[in-house]
Design an enzyme around this catalytic site. Sequence first.
Site, short mmCIF file in Angstrom:
data_model
loop_
_atom_site.label_atom_id
_atom_site.label_comp_id
_atom_site.label_asym_id
_atom_site.label_seq_id
_atom_site.Cartn_x
_atom_site.Cartn_y
_atom_site.Cartn_z
N LEU A 167 57.93 52.21 19.12
CA LEU A 167 57.30 52.48 20.41
C LEU A 167 55.89 51.91 20.35
O LEU A 167 55.25 51.93 19.29
CB LEU A 167 57.23 53.99 20.69
N ASP A 168 55.40 51.41 21.48
CA ASP A 168 54.02 50.92 21.52
C ASP A 168 53.06 52.05 21.14
O ASP A 168 53.37 53.24 21.31
CB ASP A 168 53.67 50.43 22.93
N LYS A 169 51.90 51.68 20.67
CA LYS A 169 50.90 52.66 20.25
C LYS A 169 50.66 53.72 21.33
O LYS A 169 50.61 54.92 21.03
CB LYS A 169 49.57 51.94 19.94
N THR A 171 52.58 54.63 23.85
CA THR A 171 53.78 55.24 24.41
C THR A 171 54.15 56.45 23.55
O THR A 171 54.19 56.36 22.33
CB THR A 171 54.95 54.24 24.42
N ARG A 272 57.22 47.73 30.48
CA ARG A 272 55.92 47.42 31.07
C ARG A 272 55.98 46.13 31.88
O ARG A 272 55.44 46.05 32.99
CB ARG A 272 54.87 47.32 29.96
#
Length: 347
Positions: A167-169, A171, A272
């Site tokens: 997961l993105d930082k 998120t 996104r």
Amino acid sequence: MNTFINQSPSIISVDLDPSEDTQESEDFHVEAEWREAKVDLSHHGERLDRALVHAVPEFSRSYLQQLIDAGCVKLNAKVVTKPSLTVKAGDALAIEMRPTPQSKAFKPEPMDLQVVYEDQDIFVIFKPAGLVVHPAPGNWSGTLLNGLLSHDPKISEVPRAGIVHRLDKDTSGLMVVARSRKAMDALVQAIAARTVSRQYLAVGHGPWSGAGVRSVEEPIGRDPRNRLRMAVVDILKSPGKTAKTDLIYLANSQEGCLVKCVLHTGRTHQIRVHMAFVGHPLVGDTVYGGVVVDDMPRQALHAFRLAFQHPVNGLALAFEAPPPLDFMNLLNHWGLSYNAPTASSPA
């Protein structure tokens, strides 16, 4: 049999040794190891940094250039600091073998891990916003991987400490982590076969209009105009990969919309990019056209549901995690009603 967990995840706390950082700093400087080599005839006339690659193949050329700049390389017993210096056959090289940031990254670091589920084969983790999943330039420590290595030392025997997806930082949400090589191989295959269900909640700018369910099938690749971000691309003209996201409308207000997002592929920044493509960039996602608001200092994206077959025993598992406080504050402020989506809801 499905197992549903819809509650705040438990927290496993590990005490931090206050001397750890100091000890690491000291270890970096004690008893430097030197590697010695001679330039052979085949590398006569080469640049110093190129010649070093052959002498120390485990280091990248870019990192060897850093060692040269730092005064860690000697040529014929003299310190040299120019990577472009020409070497001759028979020249004596000496390189101080300092650890790279990469080699220091895979180390245990005590931290609070929010463990939703665990057995001998897997963890299911709730990752909070702000936590980086895997060490990378700019984040060589303090990552989820470091915490996993501390929580379960045996996981060091599994590639990437069992991390099979990210997961993105900024998120928040659920992730599955393998605790054995057998479990990891099965999970990697399941993700590739698209049998792992990953569902997200997203808040986009602007009220939703049109069909309540929209499937976005637009290829994603590096933005040709900005290599630091991704974009929908024409794969006939630019490198890219197919990507599919189902967007399901949940709630509306004048300011924005609450959407459930179902991934069918796992491209970098996929939700996104696709939300921005349909005209609803995520709140807080300034990279893709979103605007930061007081109630949401990060991108409004939360991985709320994760479902898959257990990689070893084959049982069907499903886990759900309610949105964190910052996400709920945004929903309340914008008047977006939230009823937890269920497995029976669309997609």
